[in-house]
Every structure is written in C-alpha cells, then in structure tokens.
Design a protein around this motif. Structure first.
Motif, PDB file in Angstrom:
ATOM      1  N   TYR A   1       0.675  -2.454  -6.357  1.00  0.00           N
ATOM      2  CA  TYR A   1       0.529  -1.403  -5.348  1.00  0.00           C
ATOM      3  C   TYR A   1      -0.900  -0.899  -5.314  1.00  0.00           C
ATOM      4  O   TYR A   1      -1.476  -0.582  -6.358  1.00  0.00           O
ATOM      5  CB  TYR A   1       1.448  -0.218  -5.670  1.00  0.00           C
ATOM      6  CG  TYR A   1       2.900  -0.581  -5.729  1.00  0.00           C
ATOM      7  CD1 TYR A   1       3.683  -0.617  -4.583  1.00  0.00           C
ATOM      8  CD2 TYR A   1       3.496  -0.917  -6.944  1.00  0.00           C
ATOM      9  CE1 TYR A   1       5.024  -0.962  -4.647  1.00  0.00           C
ATOM     10  CE2 TYR A   1       4.836  -1.263  -7.015  1.00  0.00           C
ATOM     11  CZ  TYR A   1       5.589  -1.289  -5.858  1.00  0.00           C
ATOM     12  OH  TYR A   1       6.916  -1.633  -5.920  1.00  0.00           O
ATOM     13  N   LEU A   2      -1.441  -0.825  -4.117  1.00  0.00           N
ATOM     14  CA  LEU A   2      -2.676  -0.077  -3.891  1.00  0.00           C
ATOM     15  C   LEU A   2      -2.205   1.324  -3.552  1.00  0.00           C
ATOM     16  O   LEU A   2      -1.454   1.519  -2.583  1.00  0.00           O
ATOM     17  CB  LEU A   2      -3.470  -0.676  -2.726  1.00  0.00           C
ATOM     18  CG  LEU A   2      -4.622   0.172  -2.216  1.00  0.00           C
ATOM     19  CD1 LEU A   2      -5.697   0.372  -3.277  1.00  0.00           C
ATOM     20  CD2 LEU A   2      -5.233  -0.450  -0.962  1.00  0.00           C
TER      21      LEU A   2
ATOM     22  N   VAL B   1       0.868  -1.178   0.000  1.00  0.00           N
ATOM     23  CA  VAL B   1       0.000   0.000   0.000  1.00  0.00           C
ATOM     24  C   VAL B   1       0.900   1.222   0.000  1.00  0.00           C
ATOM     25  O   VAL B   1       1.755   1.368   0.883  1.00  0.00           O
ATOM     26  CB  VAL B   1      -0.959   0.022   1.206  1.00  0.00           C
ATOM     27  CG1 VAL B   1      -1.830   1.278   1.160  1.00  0.00           C
ATOM     28  CG2 VAL B   1      -1.840  -1.227   1.225  1.00  0.00           C
ATOM     29  N   ALA B   2       0.731   2.063  -0.998  1.00  0.00           N
ATOM     30  CA  ALA B   2       1.555   3.260  -1.149  1.00  0.00           C
ATOM     31  C   ALA B   2       0.705   4.497  -0.880  1.00  0.00           C
ATOM     32  O   ALA B   2      -0.389   4.641  -1.429  1.00  0.00           O
ATOM     33  CB  ALA B   2       2.137   3.320  -2.554  1.00  0.00           C
TER      34      ALA B   2
ATOM     35  N   VAL C   1       9.819   6.095  -1.231  1.00  0.00           N
ATOM     36  CA  VAL C   1      10.469   6.401  -2.504  1.00  0.00           C
ATOM     37  C   VAL C   1      10.276   7.888  -2.782  1.00  0.00           C
ATOM     38  O   VAL C   1       9.268   8.476  -2.402  1.00  0.00           O
ATOM     39  CB  VAL C   1       9.929   5.553  -3.689  1.00  0.00           C
ATOM     40  CG1 VAL C   1      10.226   4.085  -3.482  1.00  0.00           C
ATOM     41  CG2 VAL C   1       8.453   5.757  -3.901  1.00  0.00           C
ATOM     42  N   ILE C   2      11.252   8.458  -3.429  1.00  0.00           N
ATOM     43  CA  ILE C   2      11.234   9.870  -3.790  1.00  0.00           C
ATOM     44  C   ILE C   2      11.039   9.972  -5.300  1.00  0.00           C
ATOM     45  O   ILE C   2      11.620   9.198  -6.064  1.00  0.00           O
ATOM     46  CB  ILE C   2      12.561  10.561  -3.376  1.00  0.00           C
ATOM     47  CG1 ILE C   2      12.778  10.446  -1.854  1.00  0.00           C
ATOM     48  CG2 ILE C   2      12.600  12.016  -3.821  1.00  0.00           C
ATOM     49  CD1 ILE C   2      11.740  11.126  -1.011  1.00  0.00           C
TER      50      ILE C   2
ATOM     51  N   LEU D   1       7.592   4.742  -7.682  1.00  0.00           N
ATOM     52  CA  LEU D   1       7.079   3.576  -6.960  1.00  0.00           C
ATOM     53  C   LEU D   1       7.159   2.321  -7.814  1.00  0.00           C
ATOM     54  O   LEU D   1       7.669   1.284  -7.377  1.00  0.00           O
ATOM     55  CB  LEU D   1       5.628   3.833  -6.537  1.00  0.00           C
ATOM     56  CG  LEU D   1       4.925   2.718  -5.786  1.00  0.00           C
ATOM     57  CD1 LEU D   1       5.548   2.507  -4.418  1.00  0.00           C
ATOM     58  CD2 LEU D   1       3.437   3.039  -5.674  1.00  0.00           C
ATOM     59  N   LEU D   2       6.660   2.405  -9.050  1.00  0.00           N
ATOM     60  CA  LEU D   2       6.633   1.235  -9.932  1.00  0.00           C
ATOM     61  C   LEU D   2       8.047   0.759 -10.272  1.00  0.00           C
ATOM     62  O   LEU D   2       8.269  -0.437 -10.481  1.00  0.00           O
ATOM     63  CB  LEU D   2       5.848   1.537 -11.209  1.00  0.00           C
ATOM     64  CG  LEU D   2       4.367   1.883 -11.028  1.00  0.00           C
ATOM     65  CD1 LEU D   2       3.726   2.199 -12.371  1.00  0.00           C
ATOM     66  CD2 LEU D   2       3.611   0.787 -10.306  1.00  0.00           C
TER      67      LEU D   2
END
Length: 184
Positions: free
Chosen positions: A84-85, A5-6, A59-60, A75-76
């Motif tokens: 990822y949700l 979960v992001a 993550v930046i 993120l990916l």
C-alpha cells in the motif's frame, strides 16, 4: 492486487474545525477529490481508510482513538492488496513523481531528511500487519515509530520533495494554499 493507494481520512480534524476531506479547494473540487485524482494515476485500486468516501472500497479502524496507526493496521489486515502507498487526505501538494519514488522501491519505504523520518507518504507491505498490531498493543500510536520498527527503506528527501510533503491542518493553511495555487 499488488499495490493499492490508501488515503487516510479517519482523523478528527480538530485544528481544521471541519472534516478535512470535505474542504473546498475550487469551484466544485474538495480536498478529497484532489487526492483521489492523484491516487488514481498511481493504481487502479484506491482505498479510503477510516470512513467511506463515494464508491471507493474502504476499511474502518479496528481500534477507535488509536490514531493513524490503527487505520494502517486495519488496512494491512484487510487483504485487499500486497503493498500500500499510504497518503493523507490533506496532502494536495503531493506529486506523481514524489509518489513514484516510493513505489519504485520493492519493499516498504518512506522519506527521510537527516534524522527525521516522514510518516506520510509511505509504502508498507502487508506482511507487517502483525508488527503493526504489536505496536498498537504496546500503546504506540505513531506511524513514524512503526516505520522505524519494520524493514523500511529510507529515501533521502530532496528540498523539492520536502515541499510536497506538507499537510493542510488549519483554515490558514487552506487559505494560503488556495491563494498560492489559484483556487477560487
């Protein structure tokens, strides 16, 4: 890890006037605390996108000023999870039930209502990282536009679901939320 979960929290919060994730909703609880609690009920892996928050992995964005899609790209490409949700840090009305509808789909998924696609929350498979990069290279900043370019199952949003998809964008939104939900 299969699903993480992001939580997106890299925005400028211009309309709010202060970082949204630090807004107090109750005695000691911030908006971000609320979102982390929800995220933790859905996955053991909770990631922040855009900046660090506490001890959570993060993550930046690889591109500055490119909107939420730049955070999704980072993120990916991170390799932390397969799927990822993705939720916003400003969506305290989201429910476990609403999120579970997205998670239960075995591919990328988002909610829609008639002709509208909701950008958040959504589930995105990491295999779409190159598509995300191509969209950004083409000047796209829209998460909704990206979702339309990938194989994404659109889930019909009920009126109850739509009520949970709202974001808190202004001090007035926060005030109304705290009054309605008994936060002091």
């Amino acid at each position: 890890m299969t699903l993480g979960v992001a939580i997106l929290l890299g925005g400028q919060s211009a309309r709010m006037g202060e970082p949204k994730h630090l807004i107090q909703l109750g005695d000691e609880q911030t908006l971000m605390d609320t979102m982390v609690t929800l995220a933790s009920t859905l996955s053991e892996t909770v990631i922040t996108v855009g900046r660090q928050y506490g001890d959570l992995p993060y993550v930046i964005d690889r591109r500055h000023g490119a909107g939420p899609l730049a955070g999704v790209e980072a993120l990916l490409l991170s390799g932390m999870c397969k799927r990822y949700l993705i939720i916003g840090c400003d969506m305290p009305l989201l429910t476990h039930q609403t999120m579970q509808r997205l998670i239960d789909v075995n591919c990328s998924a988002a909610f829609n209502d008639d002709d509208r696609v909701y950008g958040l929350p959504c589930v995105i498979d990491s295999m779409y990282a190159t598509v995300c990069t191509a969209c950004l290279d083409d000047g796209m900043r829209s998460l909704k536009g990206f979702l339309k370019r990938i194989e994404c199952e659109l889930i019909s949003a009920t009126s109850e679901t739509i009520e949970t998809l709202s974001s808190l964008n202004t001090p007035s939104d926060v005030h109304n939320f705290t009054l309605k939900n008994g936060c002091s």
